[in-house]
Design an enzyme around this catalytic site. Structure first.
Site, PDB file in Angstrom:
ATOM      1  N   ARG A 197      91.130  -1.461 -88.314  1.00  0.00           N
ATOM      2  CA  ARG A 197      89.861  -0.714 -88.327  1.00  0.00           C
ATOM      3  C   ARG A 197      89.013  -1.012 -89.575  1.00  0.00           C
ATOM      4  O   ARG A 197      88.380  -0.121 -90.137  1.00  0.00           O
ATOM      5  CB  ARG A 197      90.122   0.793 -88.211  1.00  0.00           C
ATOM      6  CG  ARG A 197      90.878   1.201 -86.964  1.00  0.00           C
ATOM      7  CD  ARG A 197      90.118   0.864 -85.682  1.00  0.00           C
ATOM      8  NE  ARG A 197      90.910   1.204 -84.508  1.00  0.00           N
ATOM      9  CZ  ARG A 197      91.666   0.343 -83.830  1.00  0.00           C
ATOM     10  NH1 ARG A 197      91.737  -0.927 -84.207  1.00  0.00           N
ATOM     11  NH2 ARG A 197      92.345   0.719 -82.777  1.00  0.00           N
ATOM     12  N   SER A 241      89.036   8.642 -80.941  1.00  0.00           N
ATOM     13  CA  SER A 241      90.138   9.044 -81.818  1.00  0.00           C
ATOM     14  C   SER A 241      89.601   9.458 -83.182  1.00  0.00           C
ATOM     15  O   SER A 241      88.857   8.704 -83.812  1.00  0.00           O
ATOM     16  CB  SER A 241      91.127   7.892 -81.992  1.00  0.00           C
ATOM     17  OG  SER A 241      91.710   7.545 -80.760  1.00  0.00           O
ATOM     18  N   GLU A 301      89.204   8.296 -88.869  1.00  0.00           N
ATOM     19  CA  GLU A 301      88.656   7.054 -88.344  1.00  0.00           C
ATOM     20  C   GLU A 301      87.158   7.202 -88.130  1.00  0.00           C
ATOM     21  O   GLU A 301      86.421   6.215 -88.125  1.00  0.00           O
ATOM     22  CB  GLU A 301      89.334   6.720 -87.008  1.00  0.00           C
ATOM     23  CG  GLU A 301      88.969   5.379 -86.435  1.00  0.00           C
ATOM     24  CD  GLU A 301      89.822   5.021 -85.235  1.00  0.00           C
ATOM     25  OE1 GLU A 301      89.253   4.740 -84.175  1.00  0.00           O
ATOM     26  OE2 GLU A 301      91.062   5.017 -85.352  1.00  0.00           O
TER      27      GLU A 301
END
Length: 303
Positions: free
Chosen positions: A177, A227, A297
C-alpha cells in the site's frame, strides 16, 4: 486579486471546468466531506501542467482526486484546490499485443473489462476494487494475493515542477500500500500494464468468482471507504476487530460493519468526526486486548 481567484481565472482560460465550494461528499464513496474551496476538472496534460505551475507560484495546495474510494474528508472541507482528471485521461488502448496503455482517470473496472475483452490475464484480482487506475497505482492497490505492482510495466506522472517523467521497476518504490508517488508529489497521468495472453472465458469466470466473494463478505450495499486498516503482520485487521466484540459498534452515523469488521460504513448522516472517533475506539480496544497496533489504510484529507 486573491490567489485562489487568480488560479480559477487561469483554469477557466485554459478550458477547465471550475466550481467553488463543491461538497466533497458528492465525490467520495463514504459520502462524507465538506466543501473544497475550488474544484477543477482537468481534461489534458497541458492544462494539468499549467495548473501545477500556477498553484506552485501562488502557493495554493493541490489535491488530486481519483474515485474517492479510500478517502475520509474533513467535515470542514479542503482548503485550496481539488483536481479531478477527465477527458484525455480516460483513454485506453492495446499496444504491442499484450500491453495496455491506460489513462489514470479510467476506472479499474474499465481496465479489467478491457483486458478481459482482449483475452489478457493478470488483472483479475483487481475486479471489484472501487478505484481509478491512478488511485490504484498510487497506493499499489491489491486483493486476493495480487497487487498493481505485479501487472504494471511503467507509470507516467507530472512532477510538481510540471516535468513529465515515466518510471518503472524499482523506481516506482512499490511496497504494501505504498509507492514513490506518496513522496515525490507527482500526479499520475497513466500507466502501461504488461499482461499475458489468456482464455476469455477463464478470465471472466475468475473475475466473477472474485466479485462473488466480495459480495458475500463485504458490505457493498452501504457507503464506505473499503478496508479501514492495513493488514498487521501475522494478523487480519477484521478478525482482530471481531475478536474484540466490536462488530456493530457505532459512533453517530458511522458503524463497524456487522458483515465485515474491517469496514466502517455510513449508515446515514455519518460525519468525518464520527468515523475518526470510531477509528480511535477500535484502535484503542484492539491494542489493549490483543497488543496489536492497527494502522489506518484510509487517507485523511482536509482542514
Amino acid at each position: 486579486m486573491l490567489p485562489l481567484d487568480e488560479l480559477e481565472r487561469s483554469a477557466i482560460a485554459a478550458g477547465c471546468l471550475t466550481v467553488r465550494d463543491e461538497p466533497m461528499s458528492r465525490h467520495t464513496t463514504f459520502r462524507i466531506g465538506g466543501p473544497a474551496d475550488l474544484f477543477l476538472t482537468v481534461m489534458t496534460k497541458e492544462q494539468l501542467s499549467l495548473l501545477q505551475k500556477e498553484a506552485n507560484r501562488l502557493q495554493i495546495p493541490l489535491f488530486l482526486l481519483g474515485n474517492g474510494s479510500d478517502l475520509l474528508v474533513s467535515d470542514k472541507g479542503i482548503r485550496g484546490c481539488v483536481l479531478m482528471l477527465s477527458g484525455d485521461f480516460h483513454e485506453i488502448s492495446l499496444v504491442r499485443g499484450t500491453e495496455i496503455a491506460c489513462g489514470s482517470a479510467v476506472s479499474l473496472a474499465g481496465l479489467c473489462n478491457f483486458a478481459k475483452k482482449n483475452g489478457l490475464t493478470g488483472l483479475e484480482f483487481a475486479w471489484g476494487i472501487p478505484a481509478s487506475v491512478g488511485g490504484a497505482l498510487y497506493m499499489n492497490a491489491g486483493a486476493y494475493g495480487g497487487e498493481m505492482s505485479q501487472a504494471v510495466s511503467s507509470v507516467s506522472c507530472l512532477l510538481p515542477s510540471g516535468e513529465e517523467v515515466t518510471l518503472n521497476g524499482a523506481d516506482l518504490g512499490y511496497g504494501y500500500r505504498c509507492s514513490v508517488f506518496m513522496e515525490n508529489g507527482g500526479v499520475i497521468t497513466g500507466g502501461v500494464f504488461a499482461l499475458s495472453q489468456g482464455d476469455r472465458k477463464s478470465i471472466a469466470l475468475q473475475m466473477e468468482e472474485y466479485y462473488t466473494r466480495r459480495k458475500e463478505k463485504q458490505p457493498l450495499n452501504h457507503p464506505s471507504a473499503g478496508s479501514v486498516f492495513k493488514r498487521p503482520e501475522g494478523h487480519f485487521a477484521g478478525a482482530l476487530i471481531e475478536q474484540c466484540g466490536l462488530k456493530g459498534t457505532r459512533v453517530g452515523g458511522a458503524c463497524v460493519s456487522p458483515k465485515h469488521a474491517g469496514f466502517i460504513v455510513n449508515e446515514g448522516g455519518a460525519t468525518c468526526s464520527d468515523v475518526q472517533a470510531l477509528i480511535e475506539k477500535i484502535q484503542e480496544t484492539v491494542l489493549r486486548e490483543t497488543g496489536v497496533s492497527l494502522e489506518c489504510e484510509l487517507k485523511f484529507v482536509g482542514e
